[in-house]
Design an enzyme around this catalytic site. Structure first.
Site, PDB file in Angstrom:
ATOM      1  CD  GLU A   1       3.973  16.715 -52.269  1.00  0.00           C
ATOM      2  OE1 GLU A   1       5.165  16.710 -51.219  1.00  0.00           O
ATOM      3  OE2 GLU A   1       4.965  17.967 -53.315  1.00  0.00           O
TER       4      GLU A   1
ATOM      5  CD  GLU B   1       9.170  15.814 -53.256  1.00  0.00           C
ATOM      6  OE1 GLU B   1      10.256  17.444 -53.189  1.00  0.00           O
ATOM      7  OE2 GLU B   1       7.862  15.514 -53.359  1.00  0.00           O
TER       8      GLU B   1
END
Length: 482
Positions: A400, A308
Site C-alpha cells: 500500500e 498495518e
C-alpha cells in the site's frame, strides 16, 4: 513522521478485465433434453484472439434438476487446440476432448441457475470453437458461426498495452508468470526470474460496493494494464467482525473476478485499529482457513496477513505470523504470504526503529515477504534509504502507498512519488497504490461520483493521483520468460 491511519479510507476494488472485444464471437447453444427432467444451455464466448491463442468464457445454465457437482464436456475441432490455463473449474484434456469439473464453491446449480468458467487456449489452423457440449452427460448441441482466428499481431487480452520484448503477445500477467515464489530477496515467476507486479488496492469493501462492477474491473486490467488487485478487507470499522460470512464471500467473489481477468489477487486482512495483530488472531485463523481452502487450486493468490501493525513489538508481529501462516499452508502450500511490519508497515521507521530487527529475527516460514507502506508527500528520503538498505536482505512488497500525505488527503507530490516508483522499479519491488476508488480524498484514483456511473476507462474520470498512477502502471511490464 508516522504512518498513521487514513481518516476515511473507502475503496473501490478493481481487477480489470479481458472483456468481450469486437472480434469476439458468442455462440448460443440451444438445449437438447436427454431426459424430461434434465437439460442445459451453454453460451461460449471467444473474448479475444491473438496469433496462436485465445481467451474463452463459458456460461453454463442448468435447465434440469438441482445439481450437486457437475462436469462440462466439450470437443475442439482438432487436438492441436489445447487449454493452457483455466479458472473456476478443474480442466483435463485428452486429444480434442476437454472436461471442466466444478469447484467446491460452484458445484451446486439449482434449476435455471447459471455459472461461469473460462480458459486461455492455443489454436493451430482451425477456429477454436467446440463442436458440442455436455453437462453431466446431457448433450447440448447447436449450430455455430465461429470467427476466424485473428492474424499475427492482433490485439491481446490487454489491448492497449505495448508488450515488452520478452513478453509473449496476448497473455495476461498470470498466464505469463504462473505460480509465484520468493527467491532470495525477489518475487520470482515460473521461469525462476525476478519480476515486479504493479497494481491498485481497493478501499474498504464495506463502503464502496457500488464501485465493484464489470466496467471498473475491466478498466483496471484492460485500460490501466495492471498486474495486481489488492482486495482490502477491513476487520474492524464496520468490516469483517460485523459479518464474517458476508465479507468472506465478498473477498472470494473479487478473487474470482481477478482470476477471470488474469490478474494476481492479494487478499489483505486489513487490521489497523487496534494495532496489535494478536487482537484478531482467532478471526485471522478462521478467515484464512476459509479463503485458502477456497482458492488453493489457483496460482494467482497472495495472502497479506496483517495490514498495518502498530504500537507493538516486532516479536509480537512475528508470533502472530507464525500462528497464521501454518493455517494457510495447510490448504495452500505454494502461495506467497506477506507479513506486515512494525510502525504501520514502515519496517519500524515510523516508530523510531528500522529493518535490522526483522533481518536479525525473521519469521520462521518459507516463501514469505515483508510489507512496506509509504505516503509520498509525508515519507521521503529517510524512508527511501531504509527500503534501499532493507531490500538487500529482505524480500519486500509495497502492499500500500499513496501519492499524497499519510492522511490519504492533500495534493499529489509528483516529485516524491516519482522518486519512490523509480526506486521500486529499479529494485523490482512490487506495489499496490491506495486507492482504486472515488473517495473524496486526494489518494483516490477516480473523481467523486464516478462509481455512480458506468465509465471507468480513460482519463476524464480520473483525479490527479489516478492519472499519475495510470500512466505509470500502463508502461510495458518486463516479465522475463527465459
Amino acid at each position: 513522521m508516522r504512518l498513521l491511519p487514513r481518516a476515511s479510507r473507502r475503496a473501490l476494488i478493481a481487477a480489470g478485465a479481458v472483456g468481450a472485444l469486437a472480434m469476439g464471437v458468442t455462440v448460443a447453444l440451444p438445449v437438447v433434453n436427454a431426459m424430461a427432467a434434465s437439460g442445459c444451455s451453454v453460451t461460449y464466448t471467444i473474448a479475444n484472439q491473438w496469433q496462436g491463442g485465445f481467451t474463452a468464457n463459458v456460461t453454463v445454465k442448468n435447465l434440469g434438476d438441482q445439481l450437486n457437482g457437475w462436469t462440462l464436456g466439450f470437443t475442439f475441432p482438432n487436438s492441436g487446440q489445447q487449454v493452457t490455463q483455466g479458472w473456476s473449474a478443474t480442466y483435463a484434456q485428452s486429444g480434442a476432448n476437454v472436461t471442466a469439473a466444478s469447484m467446491s464453491y460452484n458445484g451446486s446449480l439449482a434449476t435455471n441457475a447459471s455459472t461461469g468458467i473460462g480458459f486461455n487456449g492455443s489454436w493451430t489452423s482451425a477456429n477454436p470453437v467446440p463442436t458440442s457440449f455436455t453437462l453431466n452427460g446431457t448433450v447440448c448441441t447447436g449450430s455455430t458461426t465461429p470467427s476466424s482466428p485473428a492474424p499475427s499481431g492482433s490485439a491481446s487480452p490487454r489491448p492497449s498495452a505495448s508488450p515488452s520484448p520478452s513478453q509473449p503477445v496476448g497473455q495476461t500477467p498470470v498466464a505469463i508468470n504462473g505460480q509465484l515464489r520468493v527467491c532470495g530477496v525477489n518475487l520470482c515467476n515460473r521461469f525462476n526470474r525476478p519480476i515486479q507486479l504493479r497494481g491498485m488496492s481497493t478501499h474498504g469493501l464495506q463502503w464502496f460496493a457500488n464501485c465493484y462492477n464489470d466496467n471498473s474491473l475491466n478498466a483496471l486490467a484492460g485500460d490501466w494494464q495492471a498486474d495486481l488487485l489488492r482486495v482490502s478487507m477491513y476487520v474492524q470499522e464496520q468490516g469483517y467482525e460485523t459479518n464474517p460470512a458476508g465479507f468472506t464471500n465478498q473477498v472470494n467473489n473479487l478473487v474470482e473476478e481477478a482470476t477471470e481477468r488474469g490478474l494476481y489477487a492479494m487478499i489483505d486482512f486489513h487490521t489497523l485499529t487496534p494495532g496489535d495483530p494478536m487482537y484478531n488472531l482467532e478471526r485471522a485463523k478462521t478467515f484464512f482457513a476459509a479463503v485458502s481452502a477456497r482458492h488453493a487450486a489457483k496460482n494467482n493468490v497472495i495472502y497479506e496477513i496483517t495490514n498495518e501493525p502498530n504500537g507493538v513489538s516486532w516479536s509480537t508481529i512475528k508470533n502472530y505470523a507464525e500462528q497464521v501462516i501454518p493455517v494457510i499452508r495447510a490448504n495452500d502450500p505454494d502461495a506467497v504470504v506477506i507479513v506486515g511490519t512494525r510502525g504501520w508497515s514502515s519496517l519500524g521507521v515510523s516508530e523510531g526503529g528500522n529493518s535490522t530487527e526483522i533481518i536479525n529475527n525473521k519469521v520462521n516460514a518459507t516463501n514469505i515477504m515483508y510489507a512496506f507502506h509509504f505516503y509520498a508527500a509525508s515519507h521521503k528520503d529517510n524512508y527511501r534509504a531504509e527500503v534501499e538498505r532493507a531490500a538487500a536482505a529482505l524480500p519486500i512488497f509495497v502492499t500500500e502507498f499513496g501519492t499524497v500525505t499519510y492522511t490519504g488527503g492533500g495534493a499529489v507530490d509528483a516529485s516524491s512519488s516519482t522518486a519512490w516508483l523509480d526506486m521500486l522499479d529499479r529494485l523490482k519491488i512490487g506495489y499496490a497504490n491506495w486507492t482504486y476508488s472515488d473517495a473524496s480524498e486526494g489518494s483516490a484514483a477516480f473523481k467523486p461520483g464516478t462509481c455512480n456511473g458506468s465509465q471507468y476507462a480513460g482519463t476524464s474520470v480520473l483525479t490527479e493521483s489516478g492519472n499519475f498512477m495510470r500512466s505509470r502502471i500502463r508502461t510495458a511490464d518486463n516479465f522475463p520468460t527465459s
